[in-house]
Write a protein that holds these residues in place. Structure first.
Motif, mmCIF file in Angstrom:
data_model
loop_
_atom_site.group_PDB
_atom_site.id
_atom_site.type_symbol
_atom_site.label_atom_id
_atom_site.label_comp_id
_atom_site.label_asym_id
_atom_site.label_seq_id
_atom_site.Cartn_x
_atom_site.Cartn_y
_atom_site.Cartn_z
ATOM 1 N N LEU A 4 -30.217 100.475 127.182
ATOM 2 C CA LEU A 4 -29.246 101.451 126.704
ATOM 3 C C LEU A 4 -27.931 101.207 127.438
ATOM 4 C CD1 LEU A 4 -29.025 103.817 124.740
ATOM 5 C CD2 LEU A 4 -29.777 105.322 126.561
ATOM 6 N N ILE A 5 -26.887 100.842 126.663
ATOM 7 C CA ILE A 5 -25.592 100.448 127.225
ATOM 8 C C ILE A 5 -24.531 101.465 126.842
ATOM 9 C CG2 ILE A 5 -23.788 98.677 127.252
ATOM 10 C CD1 ILE A 5 -26.006 96.677 126.352
ATOM 11 N N SER A 6 -23.884 102.034 127.858
ATOM 12 C CA SER A 6 -22.759 102.936 127.634
ATOM 13 C C SER A 6 -21.481 102.110 127.663
ATOM 14 C CB SER A 6 -22.714 103.994 128.742
ATOM 15 O OG SER A 6 -21.548 104.775 128.628
ATOM 16 N N THR A 7 -20.702 102.168 126.590
ATOM 17 C CA THR A 7 -19.442 101.433 126.540
ATOM 18 C C THR A 7 -18.305 102.439 126.425
ATOM 19 O OG1 THR A 7 -18.169 99.713 125.394
ATOM 20 C CG2 THR A 7 -19.570 101.106 124.024
ATOM 21 N N THR A 53 -28.164 96.018 118.827
ATOM 22 C CA THR A 53 -28.992 96.087 117.620
ATOM 23 C C THR A 53 -29.030 97.487 117.023
ATOM 24 O OG1 THR A 53 -30.979 96.476 118.944
ATOM 25 C CG2 THR A 53 -30.444 94.172 118.401
ATOM 26 N N ALA A 54 -28.425 98.448 117.709
ATOM 27 C CA ALA A 54 -28.360 99.826 117.206
ATOM 28 C C ALA A 54 -27.233 100.551 117.939
ATOM 29 C CB ALA A 54 -29.689 100.556 117.432
ATOM 30 N N ILE A 55 -26.744 101.622 117.320
ATOM 31 C CA ILE A 55 -25.695 102.457 117.901
ATOM 32 C C ILE A 55 -26.268 103.850 118.143
ATOM 33 C CG2 ILE A 55 -23.425 103.505 117.555
ATOM 34 C CD1 ILE A 55 -22.820 101.310 115.534
ATOM 35 N N LEU A 56 -25.928 104.415 119.299
ATOM 36 C CA LEU A 56 -26.297 105.783 119.632
ATOM 37 C C LEU A 56 -25.017 106.563 119.886
ATOM 38 C CD1 LEU A 56 -28.702 107.734 120.425
ATOM 39 C CD2 LEU A 56 -28.264 107.018 122.785
ATOM 40 N N PRO A 121 -30.712 95.642 122.529
ATOM 41 C CA PRO A 121 -29.888 96.671 123.158
ATOM 42 C C PRO A 121 -29.343 97.714 122.183
ATOM 43 C CG PRO A 121 -29.232 94.480 123.894
ATOM 44 C CD PRO A 121 -30.198 94.295 122.771
ATOM 45 N N ILE A 122 -29.230 98.929 122.698
ATOM 46 C CA ILE A 122 -28.638 100.048 121.959
ATOM 47 C C ILE A 122 -27.324 100.382 122.660
ATOM 48 C CG2 ILE A 122 -28.923 102.454 121.231
ATOM 49 C CD1 ILE A 122 -32.001 101.973 121.643
ATOM 50 N N ILE A 123 -26.230 100.442 121.899
ATOM 51 C CA ILE A 123 -24.900 100.697 122.465
ATOM 52 C C ILE A 123 -24.513 102.156 122.213
ATOM 53 C CG2 ILE A 123 -23.580 99.934 120.435
ATOM 54 C CD1 ILE A 123 -22.583 98.659 123.759
ATOM 55 N N ILE A 124 -24.014 102.828 123.234
ATOM 56 C CA ILE A 124 -23.561 104.214 123.100
ATOM 57 C C ILE A 124 -22.045 104.188 122.949
ATOM 58 C CG2 ILE A 124 -23.496 106.509 124.132
ATOM 59 C CD1 ILE A 124 -25.662 105.397 126.125
ATOM 60 N N HIS A 125 -21.544 104.718 121.839
ATOM 61 C CA HIS A 125 -20.100 104.787 121.611
ATOM 62 C C HIS A 125 -19.620 106.229 121.719
ATOM 63 C CE1 HIS A 125 -18.638 100.817 120.606
ATOM 64 N NE2 HIS A 125 -19.770 100.590 119.972
ATOM 65 N N GLY A 126 -18.473 106.423 122.396
ATOM 66 C CA GLY A 126 -17.896 107.766 122.531
ATOM 67 C C GLY A 126 -18.847 108.677 123.284
ATOM 68 N N SER A 127 -18.911 109.911 122.857
ATOM 69 C CA SER A 127 -19.984 110.817 123.258
ATOM 70 C C SER A 127 -20.035 111.139 124.744
ATOM 71 C CB SER A 127 -21.330 110.251 122.799
ATOM 72 O OG SER A 127 -21.293 109.920 121.429
ATOM 73 N N ALA A 128 -18.975 111.710 125.277
ATOM 74 C CA ALA A 128 -18.918 112.054 126.698
ATOM 75 C C ALA A 128 -20.069 112.970 127.110
ATOM 76 C CB ALA A 128 -17.577 112.708 127.035
ATOM 77 N N GLY A 138 -31.356 109.605 133.747
ATOM 78 C CA GLY A 138 -31.721 108.253 134.173
ATOM 79 C C GLY A 138 -32.021 107.308 133.020
ATOM 80 N N LEU A 139 -31.388 107.533 131.869
ATOM 81 C CA LEU A 139 -31.696 106.716 130.692
ATOM 82 C C LEU A 139 -30.705 105.570 130.441
ATOM 83 C CD1 LEU A 139 -32.815 109.563 128.255
ATOM 84 C CD2 LEU A 139 -34.267 107.874 129.437
ATOM 85 N N ILE A 140 -29.533 105.597 131.063
ATOM 86 C CA ILE A 140 -28.560 104.520 130.855
ATOM 87 C C ILE A 140 -28.906 103.351 131.765
ATOM 88 C CG2 ILE A 140 -26.117 103.862 131.058
ATOM 89 C CD1 ILE A 140 -25.393 106.727 130.275
ATOM 90 N N ASP A 141 -28.884 102.146 131.186
ATOM 91 C CA ASP A 141 -29.229 100.934 131.922
ATOM 92 C C ASP A 141 -28.012 100.116 132.334
ATOM 93 O OD1 ASP A 141 -32.186 101.097 131.581
ATOM 94 O OD2 ASP A 141 -31.636 100.967 129.463
ATOM 95 N N ARG A 142 -26.916 100.218 131.574
ATOM 96 C CA ARG A 142 -25.737 99.392 131.852
ATOM 97 C C ARG A 142 -24.489 100.127 131.380
ATOM 98 N NH1 ARG A 142 -26.511 94.313 128.976
ATOM 99 N NH2 ARG A 142 -28.050 93.999 130.612
ATOM 100 N N TYR A 143 -23.378 99.868 132.075
ATOM 101 C CA TYR A 143 -22.063 100.389 131.684
ATOM 102 C C TYR A 143 -21.139 99.218 131.386
ATOM 103 C CZ TYR A 143 -23.441 104.970 133.466
ATOM 104 O OH TYR A 143 -24.079 106.168 133.666
ATOM 105 N N HIS A 144 -20.476 99.263 130.230
ATOM 106 C CA HIS A 144 -19.397 98.333 129.879
ATOM 107 C C HIS A 144 -18.116 99.160 129.893
ATOM 108 C CE1 HIS A 144 -21.982 95.354 127.294
ATOM 109 N NE2 HIS A 144 -22.439 95.489 128.521
ATOM 110 N N LEU A 145 -17.284 98.964 130.889
ATOM 111 C CA LEU A 145 -16.088 99.782 131.034
ATOM 112 C C LEU A 145 -14.830 98.941 130.902
ATOM 113 C CD1 LEU A 145 -17.204 101.864 134.153
ATOM 114 C CD2 LEU A 145 -17.551 102.399 131.726
ATOM 115 N N LEU A 146 -13.890 99.406 130.087
ATOM 116 C CA LEU A 146 -12.534 98.880 130.094
ATOM 117 C C LEU A 146 -11.690 99.964 130.743
ATOM 118 C CD1 LEU A 146 -11.795 96.996 126.746
ATOM 119 C CD2 LEU A 146 -11.880 96.093 129.071
ATOM 120 N N VAL A 147 -11.288 99.712 131.972
ATOM 121 C CA VAL A 147 -10.577 100.690 132.783
ATOM 122 C C VAL A 147 -9.074 100.518 132.581
ATOM 123 C CG1 VAL A 147 -10.230 101.619 135.098
ATOM 124 C CG2 VAL A 147 -12.445 100.595 134.476
#
Length: 190
Positions: A4-7, A53-56, A121-128, A138-147
């Motif tokens: 589960l990837i938070s972007t 492979t999916a969006i959350l 992988p499932i990508i999380i878009h938006g959704s603060a 404890g469900l997020i596995d990775r963060y992709h951040l553009l700071v």
């Protein structure tokens, strides 16, 4: 188990509120104001589409993205992949018909069960709000951040303010760009 990837587009002070111009936030559209566009800084967004492979997303993000993203060429791959919306209020008749398979999940427990299924992988878009809950659980596995080199002060934050045990991260990829943006990719250490 699926990753589960938070972007997120995120300000230096942790704000993720309305980066694309969504109404109702005083700094709405902050990713496009006074920041020079440097294409290489956004390479990670193309890679996310190829590798996920999916969006959350949560209901609010679904309602912002679903009228626009299905017809945008830059999000063509997202149109074909399964989408999951975490909401206790959204109903099936409120889902758009032109954006492919969409499933409503009613709880973080259902997200945890989704992570246990076969697939990539499932990508999380938006959704603060959803990100806060997923992180606390404890469900997020990775963060992709553009700071972005901005301090926005108030607004929705990516990271929860819950008093909890330290959550360690490992920086696995980074870059800095001429416009001040920084790419930071972190794995969550368990």
């Amino acid at each position: 188990m699926r990753t589960l990837i938070s972007t997120a587009f995120i300000s230096l002070d942790g704000i993720v509120d309305s980066p694309g111009g969504e109404p109702g936030y005083r700094n709405s559209g902050w990713t496009f104001k006074d920041i020079e566009f440097v294409p290489e800084a956004f390479e990670i967004k193309e890679r996310e589409q190829r590798e996920s492979t999916a969006i959350l997303m949560g209901r609010v993000s679904y309602e912002a993205f679903s009228p626009v993203w299905p017809d945008m060429a830059e999000f063509a791959h997202y149109k074909t992949m399964p989408k999951y919306v975490v909401s206790t209020t959204l109903t099936d008749d409120q889902l758009v018909s032109n954006w492919g398979e969409t499933t409503i999940l009613r709880s973080l427990e259902e997200v945890a069960a989704l992570k246990e299924t076969e697939g990539g992988p499932i990508i999380i878009h938006g959704s603060a709000q959803l990100n806060n809950g997923l992180s606390d659980a404890g469900l997020i596995d990775r963060y992709h951040l553009l700071v972005f080199p901005l301090l926005l002060g108030a607004g929705k934050r990516l990271f929860s303010t819950t008093d909890k045990d330290t959550q360690r991260l490992k920086l696995i990829e980074q870059d800095a760009y001429s416009n001040g943006l920084q790419k930071q990719v972190f794995n969550v250490i368990r």
